[in-house]
Write a protein that holds these residues in place. Structure first.
Motif, PDB file in Angstrom:
ATOM      1  N   THR A   4       0.970  -1.155   0.121  1.00 48.85           N
ATOM      2  CA  THR A   4       0.036   0.126  -0.125  1.00 48.85           C
ATOM      3  C   THR A   4       1.009   1.194  -0.060  1.00 48.85           C
ATOM      4  N   GLY A   5       0.106   2.532   0.165  1.00 46.89           N
ATOM      5  CA  GLY A   5       1.017   3.575  -0.038  1.00 46.89           C
ATOM      6  C   GLY A   5       1.912   3.766   1.186  1.00 46.89           C
ATOM      7  N   HIS A   6       1.495   3.233   2.712  1.00 52.62           N
ATOM      8  CA  HIS A   6       2.374   3.336   3.577  1.00 52.62           C
ATOM      9  C   HIS A   6       3.339   2.245   3.443  1.00 52.62           C
ATOM     10  N   GLY A   7       3.250   1.006   2.974  1.00 54.34           N
ATOM     11  CA  GLY A   7       4.208   0.128   2.932  1.00 54.34           C
ATOM     12  C   GLY A   7       5.368   0.550   1.980  1.00 54.34           C
ATOM     13  N   MET A   9       6.204   3.697   1.476  1.00 59.84           N
ATOM     14  CA  MET A   9       6.933   4.755   2.201  1.00 59.84           C
ATOM     15  C   MET A   9       8.004   3.920   3.151  1.00 59.84           C
ATOM     16  N   VAL A  10       7.551   2.599   4.037  1.00 55.46           N
ATOM     17  CA  VAL A  10       8.337   2.057   4.952  1.00 55.46           C
ATOM     18  C   VAL A  10       9.552   1.466   4.109  1.00 55.46           C
TER      19      VAL A  10
END
Length: 62
Positions: A4-7, A9-10
């Protein structure tokens, strides 16, 4: 595995973390070096300013 978008970024943060750490260490080194140079210059200026006002044995003849 779906990112996802957060993944994403991580993953990017973990990927670029060593490079960012290196940049931060470089900036810190430059700041310390600049501070040392400024201290050395200040000491030199204070010594040269003191020499102009004092007269030693060779400064006064007559």
């Amino acid at each position: 595995m779906e990112l996802t978008g957060h993944g994403v970024m991580v993953v990017l943060v973990l990927f670029f973390a060593p490079a960012v750490g290196s940049v931060l260490r470089s900036v810190a080194f430059r700041n310390r070096a600049a501070g040392k140079v400024e201290m050395i210059r200040a000491k030199g200026e204070s010594r040269s300013a003191g020499k102009g006002r004092r007269t030693g044995k060779r400064g006064r003849r007559g």
